[in-house]
Design a protein around this motif. Structure first.
Motif, PDB file in Angstrom:
ATOM      1  N   LEU A  64       7.321   6.181   0.137  1.00  0.00           N
ATOM      2  CA  LEU A  64       6.342   5.091   0.207  1.00  0.00           C
ATOM      3  C   LEU A  64       6.692   4.128   1.336  1.00  0.00           C
ATOM      4  O   LEU A  64       5.803   3.620   2.016  1.00  0.00           O
ATOM      5  CB  LEU A  64       6.263   4.338  -1.123  1.00  0.00           C
ATOM      6  CG  LEU A  64       5.229   3.216  -1.180  1.00  0.00           C
ATOM      7  CD1 LEU A  64       3.814   3.765  -0.949  1.00  0.00           C
ATOM      8  CD2 LEU A  64       5.300   2.476  -2.493  1.00  0.00           C
ATOM      9  N   ILE A  65       7.969   3.894   1.566  1.00  0.00           N
ATOM     10  CA  ILE A  65       8.386   3.036   2.677  1.00  0.00           C
ATOM     11  C   ILE A  65       7.926   3.635   3.993  1.00  0.00           C
ATOM     12  O   ILE A  65       7.344   2.953   4.846  1.00  0.00           O
ATOM     13  CB  ILE A  65       9.910   2.823   2.666  1.00  0.00           C
ATOM     14  CG1 ILE A  65      10.316   2.004   1.444  1.00  0.00           C
ATOM     15  CG2 ILE A  65      10.372   2.148   3.954  1.00  0.00           C
ATOM     16  CD1 ILE A  65      11.815   1.969   1.200  1.00  0.00           C
ATOM     17  N   THR A  66       8.134   4.927   4.172  1.00  0.00           N
ATOM     18  CA  THR A  66       7.701   5.619   5.391  1.00  0.00           C
ATOM     19  C   THR A  66       6.184   5.567   5.522  1.00  0.00           C
ATOM     20  O   THR A  66       5.647   5.303   6.607  1.00  0.00           O
ATOM     21  CB  THR A  66       8.186   7.080   5.366  1.00  0.00           C
ATOM     22  OG1 THR A  66       9.602   7.085   5.244  1.00  0.00           O
ATOM     23  CG2 THR A  66       7.765   7.826   6.616  1.00  0.00           C
ATOM     24  N   ASP A  67       5.481   5.791   4.409  1.00  0.00           N
ATOM     25  CA  ASP A  67       4.019   5.754   4.415  1.00  0.00           C
ATOM     26  C   ASP A  67       3.500   4.347   4.728  1.00  0.00           C
ATOM     27  O   ASP A  67       2.522   4.194   5.466  1.00  0.00           O
ATOM     28  CB  ASP A  67       3.494   6.230   3.057  1.00  0.00           C
ATOM     29  CG  ASP A  67       1.991   6.386   3.045  1.00  0.00           C
ATOM     30  OD1 ASP A  67       1.454   7.070   3.948  1.00  0.00           O
ATOM     31  OD2 ASP A  67       1.347   5.812   2.148  1.00  0.00           O
ATOM     32  N   HIS A  68       4.154   3.325   4.198  1.00  0.00           N
ATOM     33  CA  HIS A  68       3.760   1.937   4.468  1.00  0.00           C
ATOM     34  C   HIS A  68       3.907   1.615   5.955  1.00  0.00           C
ATOM     35  O   HIS A  68       3.034   0.994   6.555  1.00  0.00           O
ATOM     36  CB  HIS A  68       4.616   0.988   3.632  1.00  0.00           C
ATOM     37  CG  HIS A  68       4.294  -0.451   3.826  1.00  0.00           C
ATOM     38  ND1 HIS A  68       3.281  -1.076   3.136  1.00  0.00           N
ATOM     39  CD2 HIS A  68       4.831  -1.396   4.638  1.00  0.00           C
ATOM     40  CE1 HIS A  68       3.223  -2.342   3.512  1.00  0.00           C
ATOM     41  NE2 HIS A  68       4.149  -2.562   4.420  1.00  0.00           N
ATOM     42  N   GLU A  69       5.005   2.071   6.556  1.00  0.00           N
ATOM     43  CA  GLU A  69       5.210   1.848   7.991  1.00  0.00           C
ATOM     44  C   GLU A  69       4.158   2.580   8.824  1.00  0.00           C
ATOM     45  O   GLU A  69       3.658   2.049   9.810  1.00  0.00           O
ATOM     46  CB  GLU A  69       6.609   2.290   8.397  1.00  0.00           C
ATOM     47  CG  GLU A  69       7.698   1.395   7.836  1.00  0.00           C
ATOM     48  CD  GLU A  69       9.096   1.924   8.110  1.00  0.00           C
ATOM     49  OE1 GLU A  69       9.235   3.102   8.521  1.00  0.00           O
ATOM     50  OE2 GLU A  69      10.049   1.164   7.901  1.00  0.00           O
ATOM     51  N   ALA A  70       3.800   3.791   8.411  1.00  0.00           N
ATOM     52  CA  ALA A  70       2.782   4.559   9.131  1.00  0.00           C
ATOM     53  C   ALA A  70       1.404   3.922   8.991  1.00  0.00           C
ATOM     54  O   ALA A  70       0.571   4.037   9.899  1.00  0.00           O
ATOM     55  CB  ALA A  70       2.764   6.003   8.619  1.00  0.00           C
ATOM     56  N   HIS A  71       1.171   3.236   7.879  1.00  0.00           N
ATOM     57  CA  HIS A  71      -0.135   2.601   7.639  1.00  0.00           C
ATOM     58  C   HIS A  71      -0.423   1.518   8.682  1.00  0.00           C
ATOM     59  O   HIS A  71      -1.581   1.234   8.972  1.00  0.00           O
ATOM     60  CB  HIS A  71      -0.186   2.018   6.226  1.00  0.00           C
ATOM     61  CG  HIS A  71      -1.468   1.319   5.901  1.00  0.00           C
ATOM     62  ND1 HIS A  71      -2.661   1.996   5.745  1.00  0.00           N
ATOM     63  CD2 HIS A  71      -1.759   0.005   5.723  1.00  0.00           C
ATOM     64  CE1 HIS A  71      -3.616   1.131   5.480  1.00  0.00           C
ATOM     65  NE2 HIS A  71      -3.095  -0.095   5.465  1.00  0.00           N
ATOM     66  N   ARG A  72       0.609   0.938   9.263  1.00  0.00           N
ATOM     67  CA  ARG A  72       0.414  -0.092  10.291  1.00  0.00           C
ATOM     68  C   ARG A  72      -0.438   0.428  11.442  1.00  0.00           C
ATOM     69  O   ARG A  72      -1.224  -0.310  12.022  1.00  0.00           O
ATOM     70  CB  ARG A  72       1.759  -0.535  10.857  1.00  0.00           C
ATOM     71  CG  ARG A  72       2.610  -1.274   9.886  1.00  0.00           C
ATOM     72  CD  ARG A  72       3.929  -1.618  10.539  1.00  0.00           C
ATOM     73  NE  ARG A  72       4.858  -2.189   9.575  1.00  0.00           N
ATOM     74  CZ  ARG A  72       6.121  -2.395   9.803  1.00  0.00           C
ATOM     75  NH1 ARG A  72       6.635  -2.079  10.976  1.00  0.00           N
ATOM     76  NH2 ARG A  72       6.883  -2.918   8.887  1.00  0.00           N
ATOM     77  N   ASP A  73      -0.267   1.691  11.791  1.00  0.00           N
ATOM     78  CA  ASP A  73      -1.003   2.269  12.918  1.00  0.00           C
ATOM     79  C   ASP A  73      -2.418   2.695  12.550  1.00  0.00           C
ATOM     80  O   ASP A  73      -3.246   2.897  13.432  1.00  0.00           O
ATOM     81  CB  ASP A  73      -0.250   3.476  13.470  1.00  0.00           C
ATOM     82  CG  ASP A  73       1.106   3.087  14.040  1.00  0.00           C
ATOM     83  OD1 ASP A  73       1.251   1.944  14.517  1.00  0.00           O
ATOM     84  OD2 ASP A  73       2.020   3.933  14.011  1.00  0.00           O
ATOM     85  N   THR A  74      -2.705   2.858  11.265  1.00  0.00           N
ATOM     86  CA  THR A  74      -4.015   3.362  10.863  1.00  0.00           C
ATOM     87  C   THR A  74      -4.864   2.347  10.103  1.00  0.00           C
ATOM     88  O   THR A  74      -6.031   2.624   9.836  1.00  0.00           O
ATOM     89  CB  THR A  74      -3.849   4.608   9.975  1.00  0.00           C
ATOM     90  OG1 THR A  74      -3.081   4.259   8.819  1.00  0.00           O
ATOM     91  CG2 THR A  74      -3.163   5.735  10.730  1.00  0.00           C
ATOM     92  N   CYS A  75      -4.301   1.204   9.768  1.00  0.00           N
ATOM     93  CA  CYS A  75      -5.040   0.201   8.993  1.00  0.00           C
ATOM     94  C   CYS A  75      -6.222  -0.319   9.805  1.00  0.00           C
ATOM     95  O   CYS A  75      -6.072  -0.749  10.946  1.00  0.00           O
ATOM     96  CB  CYS A  75      -4.129  -0.967   8.617  1.00  0.00           C
ATOM     97  SG  CYS A  75      -4.992  -2.272   7.724  1.00  0.00           S
TER      98      CYS A  75
END
Length: 87
Positions: A64-75
């Motif tokens: 989830l930490i990795t997914d949260h960081e990746a969400h920054r680029d797609t939000c």
């Protein structure tokens, strides 16, 4: 004289930031991790775009930490959507 009323003697008043001095930034997404020693860790990832995810356990919290960081680029709130389809 000059001391604010209602505050105990020797206790400094709380200093609050001046809301008019912002730099234009504001929080959009939050990642809350709870990992007390000897217990199973938990995490929650929330975003103003509607994203709300939870994880329980070491491996899932790390994912989830990795997914949260990746969400920054797609939000959609952080990245302009104009012209993305053309790219």
């Amino acid at each position: 004289m000059g001391e604010p009323k209602g505050i105990a003697e020797g206790v400094p008043p709380a200093v609050r930031p001046d809301p008019s001095r912002g730099d234009g930034r504001y929080p959009v997404a939050w990642l809350h991790i709870c990992a007390p020693r000897g217990t199973v860790p938990t995490a929650t990832s929330k975003c103003l775009c509607g994203r709300d995810r939870n994880a329980v356990g070491h491996a899932r919290v790390l994912a989830l930490i990795t997914d949260h960081e990746a969400h920054r680029d797609t939000c959609p709130l952080r990245t302009p959507q104009e012209g993305r389809a053309a790219a």
